[in-house]
Design a protein around this motif. Sequence first.
Motif, mmCIF file in Angstrom:
data_model
loop_
_atom_site.group_PDB
_atom_site.id
_atom_site.type_symbol
_atom_site.label_atom_id
_atom_site.label_comp_id
_atom_site.label_asym_id
_atom_site.label_seq_id
_atom_site.Cartn_x
_atom_site.Cartn_y
_atom_site.Cartn_z
ATOM 1 N N ALA A 336 1.711 -50.414 79.107
ATOM 2 C CA ALA A 336 1.881 -49.308 78.171
ATOM 3 C C ALA A 336 3.237 -48.637 78.365
ATOM 4 O O ALA A 336 3.779 -48.605 79.468
ATOM 5 N N HIS A 337 3.765 -48.091 77.279
ATOM 6 C CA HIS A 337 5.033 -47.366 77.285
ATOM 7 C C HIS A 337 4.767 -45.863 77.244
ATOM 8 O O HIS A 337 3.788 -45.399 76.646
ATOM 9 N N GLY A 338 5.656 -45.099 77.856
ATOM 10 C CA GLY A 338 5.530 -43.648 77.846
ATOM 11 C C GLY A 338 5.790 -43.067 76.467
ATOM 12 O O GLY A 338 6.779 -43.410 75.807
ATOM 13 N N VAL A 339 4.935 -42.179 75.994
ATOM 14 C CA VAL A 339 5.039 -41.593 74.656
ATOM 15 C C VAL A 339 5.975 -40.388 74.718
ATOM 16 O O VAL A 339 5.848 -39.524 75.591
ATOM 17 N N THR A 340 6.927 -40.338 73.786
ATOM 18 C CA THR A 340 7.898 -39.246 73.728
ATOM 19 C C THR A 340 7.768 -38.401 72.463
ATOM 20 O O THR A 340 8.074 -37.208 72.492
ATOM 21 N N VAL A 341 7.337 -38.993 71.351
ATOM 22 C CA VAL A 341 7.272 -38.275 70.081
ATOM 23 C C VAL A 341 5.993 -38.669 69.360
ATOM 24 O O VAL A 341 5.596 -39.847 69.367
ATOM 25 N N LEU A 342 5.341 -37.682 68.731
ATOM 26 C CA LEU A 342 4.199 -37.894 67.846
ATOM 27 C C LEU A 342 4.502 -37.228 66.512
ATOM 28 O O LEU A 342 5.010 -36.098 66.472
ATOM 29 N N GLU A 343 4.186 -37.927 65.399
ATOM 30 C CA GLU A 343 4.481 -37.394 64.070
ATOM 31 C C GLU A 343 3.324 -37.680 63.128
ATOM 32 O O GLU A 343 2.752 -38.769 63.143
ATOM 33 N N PHE A 344 2.962 -36.667 62.310
ATOM 34 C CA PHE A 344 1.866 -36.822 61.351
ATOM 35 C C PHE A 344 2.249 -36.097 60.065
ATOM 36 O O PHE A 344 2.820 -35.003 60.101
ATOM 37 N N GLU A 345 1.961 -36.734 58.921
ATOM 38 C CA GLU A 345 2.215 -36.162 57.605
ATOM 39 C C GLU A 345 0.882 -35.929 56.903
ATOM 40 O O GLU A 345 0.057 -36.845 56.784
ATOM 41 N N TYR A 346 0.666 -34.686 56.440
ATOM 42 C CA TYR A 346 -0.611 -34.331 55.835
ATOM 43 C C TYR A 346 -0.855 -35.052 54.511
ATOM 44 O O TYR A 346 -2.000 -35.218 54.103
ATOM 45 N N THR A 347 0.198 -35.463 53.824
ATOM 46 C CA THR A 347 0.005 -36.205 52.578
ATOM 47 C C THR A 347 -0.415 -37.653 52.802
ATOM 48 O O THR A 347 -0.829 -38.320 51.866
ATOM 49 N N ILE A 348 -0.270 -38.141 54.031
ATOM 50 C CA ILE A 348 -0.735 -39.493 54.399
ATOM 51 C C ILE A 348 -1.725 -39.309 55.542
ATOM 52 O O ILE A 348 -1.379 -39.470 56.716
ATOM 53 N N PRO A 349 -2.980 -38.925 55.254
ATOM 54 C CA PRO A 349 -3.890 -38.502 56.328
ATOM 55 C C PRO A 349 -4.394 -39.625 57.219
ATOM 56 O O PRO A 349 -4.971 -39.354 58.270
ATOM 57 N N VAL A 350 -4.204 -40.877 56.849
ATOM 58 C CA VAL A 350 -4.773 -41.991 57.621
ATOM 59 C C VAL A 350 -3.799 -42.470 58.687
ATOM 60 O O VAL A 350 -4.216 -42.899 59.764
ATOM 61 N N ARG A 351 -2.490 -42.385 58.435
ATOM 62 C CA ARG A 351 -1.488 -42.954 59.339
ATOM 63 C C ARG A 351 -0.835 -41.856 60.178
ATOM 64 O O ARG A 351 -0.732 -40.706 59.756
ATOM 65 N N TYR A 352 -0.366 -42.231 61.348
ATOM 66 C CA TYR A 352 0.459 -41.378 62.195
ATOM 67 C C TYR A 352 1.415 -42.266 62.971
ATOM 68 O O TYR A 352 1.192 -43.482 63.117
ATOM 69 N N ILE A 353 2.479 -41.691 63.461
ATOM 70 C CA ILE A 353 3.557 -42.423 64.131
ATOM 71 C C ILE A 353 3.720 -41.871 65.543
ATOM 72 O O ILE A 353 3.708 -40.651 65.741
ATOM 73 N N PHE A 354 3.869 -42.752 66.507
ATOM 74 C CA PHE A 354 4.204 -42.332 67.867
ATOM 75 C C PHE A 354 5.275 -43.263 68.417
ATOM 76 O O PHE A 354 5.267 -44.472 68.168
ATOM 77 N N CYS A 355 6.218 -42.665 69.138
ATOM 78 C CA CYS A 355 7.372 -43.383 69.679
ATOM 79 C C CYS A 355 7.354 -43.291 71.203
ATOM 80 O O CYS A 355 6.747 -42.381 71.778
ATOM 81 N N THR A 356 8.031 -44.228 71.849
ATOM 82 C CA THR A 356 7.959 -44.368 73.302
ATOM 83 C C THR A 356 9.349 -44.271 73.920
ATOM 84 O O THR A 356 10.374 -44.243 73.229
ATOM 85 N N ASP A 357 9.354 -44.236 75.244
ATOM 86 C CA ASP A 357 10.612 -44.175 75.981
ATOM 87 C C ASP A 357 11.295 -45.522 76.107
ATOM 88 O O ASP A 357 12.415 -45.592 76.635
ATOM 89 N N MET A 358 10.684 -46.598 75.633
ATOM 90 C CA MET A 358 11.291 -47.922 75.648
ATOM 91 C C MET A 358 11.921 -48.286 74.312
ATOM 92 O O MET A 358 12.313 -49.434 74.101
ATOM 93 N N GLY A 359 12.015 -47.332 73.378
ATOM 94 C CA GLY A 359 12.636 -47.581 72.091
ATOM 95 C C GLY A 359 11.719 -48.184 71.052
ATOM 96 O O GLY A 359 12.208 -48.662 70.017
ATOM 97 N N TYR A 360 10.393 -48.168 71.275
ATOM 98 C CA TYR A 360 9.441 -48.746 70.324
ATOM 99 C C TYR A 360 8.881 -47.659 69.414
ATOM 100 O O TYR A 360 8.665 -46.519 69.839
ATOM 101 N N LEU A 361 8.649 -48.021 68.163
ATOM 102 C CA LEU A 361 7.981 -47.160 67.195
ATOM 103 C C LEU A 361 6.669 -47.818 66.783
ATOM 104 O O LEU A 361 6.651 -48.973 66.358
ATOM 105 N N PHE A 362 5.573 -47.096 66.939
ATOM 106 C CA PHE A 362 4.241 -47.605 66.636
ATOM 107 C C PHE A 362 3.697 -46.868 65.416
ATOM 108 O O PHE A 362 3.896 -45.652 65.261
ATOM 109 N N VAL A 363 3.009 -47.607 64.572
ATOM 110 C CA VAL A 363 2.295 -47.042 63.429
ATOM 111 C C VAL A 363 0.813 -47.129 63.731
ATOM 112 O O VAL A 363 0.273 -48.219 63.942
ATOM 113 N N GLY A 364 0.147 -45.970 63.787
ATOM 114 C CA GLY A 364 -1.264 -45.908 64.142
ATOM 115 C C GLY A 364 -2.156 -45.654 62.943
ATOM 116 O O GLY A 364 -1.747 -45.028 61.959
ATOM 117 N N ASN A 365 -3.384 -46.128 63.060
ATOM 118 C CA ASN A 365 -4.406 -45.937 62.031
ATOM 119 C C ASN A 365 -5.517 -45.077 62.610
ATOM 120 O O ASN A 365 -6.140 -45.440 63.615
#
Length: 629
Positions: A336-365
């Motif tokens: 697992a990578h260390g999480v640095t940023v979490l982002e959520f948009e209310y107009t897209i209630p199903v998806r959220y984004i989290f980023c890590t200290d290794m330069g990866y961007l994940f799209v979550g459901n």
Amino acid sequence: MGTLGNQFILSRERRRFGRQCLFTDRNEMILSVQPSGRLRLKYILRNPINERTQLSEQYAASSALTHNVTLDSHGLNHYEGGWNVKEVNILDEESTQRYRKKVERDDSWGIEVNQLMHDAMDISSANNAVNIYEDFFLDLPADLGHGISMKIAARLIHVFHDLWIPSRQLKTCEWLNNDPNQFLLFFTNSESLTPNYTKQLNTLPDFGNDNPHAFYVWNIDDATRPVAHYDSTRVVRIARVCMRDENYMVGGLQEGQVGFWLTDNQGGPKTICPLEACHREATTAICWVHSKLNTEFYSGSLDGSIKYWDTRNLLMPVHEILAEPDPNSIQNRQNAHGVTVLEFEYTIPVRYIFCTDMGYLFVGNRKGATPQETIVASYQLFVGPIRCVMRNPFFVKNFLVVGDWRVRIWSEEVKNCPSTFYIRRPNQVLSGAWSTGRCSMFCLGDDKGNLEFWDLLMSHTRPILTIKYKYAVTHLVFKPDGCILTVSLANGDCLMLRMEEGMRTATVKEKSLMMSMFEREIQRCKLLEAREEEMKLKKRLTTIFLEEERKSREKLEAKKKKGQAKREMEPKPEDEATIFLRMIESDAEFSKALLEFNEAMENITLQRAKRTFAMEHTVFETNHPISQE
């Protein structure tokens, strides 16, 4: 008033001049200053010295010797020309007359003269119809072209300092929706974790808060005294106010715990999760998500875990997942990578984004039950930690990603290559924010104190405005109306910059131009993706064809080897020499004759070897022997 208008007579009554001044003669001491003996002892005797002073004004005169320039004006009246100098002498009248008659006899001369006359008449008619000294468009309003020339500038209006000296680290600034003039400044006191920590000095002790871990709510009109404060007995790493209900606020602690505050009540957190349910390392990211009661949020930590909480019950998280690039049904924390940023948009209630200290961007459901269903996709964007993710307020499917020395603008509409814009900077970029007033403008802050404003409609290679500060720019956020930018510096100061009208007000066609630009980039990415799939398919088919060709070649070689072995096992046909030799060996008489022939030849050879030769000398050789030297 006089006849010339330069005289004015004022008349007032004596009783309106005030009371009469009365003077008396009496002795009264008002002030008595006695000489000081201490000052007398400090008096130093000095020899007279000479000092030069110049109090008069200084005048300077200079002279310069320049070269004289002689100007002359000449006029030229050109009435004919175009002579062929090689054939005609322009000084001879007869020669010019002969050449003129020669040109007039040409058939094309009349056509050219007719066309020249028409052109001259058109030009003269147009010159007579237009008045070049007339003032046009006088009836149009004066502010018609006001939006054509925009002033690009940002003016400093307020500076908010930390109440503690030395200043703490300013992490974030968040505007409140219930009052547009209030905002939350969140400070973290990481110095308290050092072994030789000494408590800072509180510059506002009468405010009623003496906790170095506190963070405050300020009013933009008062930079001297905060409106409210919130405390914590431990170091708070991050805090977020719920966008839909500003009475709720959650924060992440240094120990990995999460706390819940009620903004109506000042002071410490209402509840804190227990240690056995918290993260293993410090909580570094928090975001509120959509729910009916606005009580649910996500938290991320450097241990690689993302927990889903409900503020009504912080004893245990609702759901937990690890930030793995290739998730399995059973996750391993070592991957697992260390999480640095979490982002959520209310107009897209199903998806959220989290980023890590290794330069990866994940799209979550949010609807996923297993790790494979929860982590929809992962992209490696940077080589270092991702520091900021923010969606465009006007086009929410496009978001700004900031990390190491690069800045990217991504889109969710493309799966494999959603990068639409790519910006590289010479310094490490620490923060970024989209403008809430203009859809084409965003700003960046780096570790050298450079605040850059970018406009995608004006330039993709350089910023439209750069402001230099002494300290690094750690966080940026625009006011919801887009007229004020909040700049957080590394020394703990918060600056308020007021945008000029050209930087906070969008033009009529700006949104349509940005939409067409994003659609063009998305279409380009889709074409590149289709081309990439085509190349992969071609490579796959080529690999299959080469594999089949290799197998067929191996089959042919195996058949050849098998036939060759079979031929080696079969008896070989004899040639003529072998047949002749076998015939000789089978004939006894011929063999006997050949043997006798060989024996006879050997005897002759032996006899020849035994022969002796007698050398006879002549008379001359006997009497005169030859001497050899």
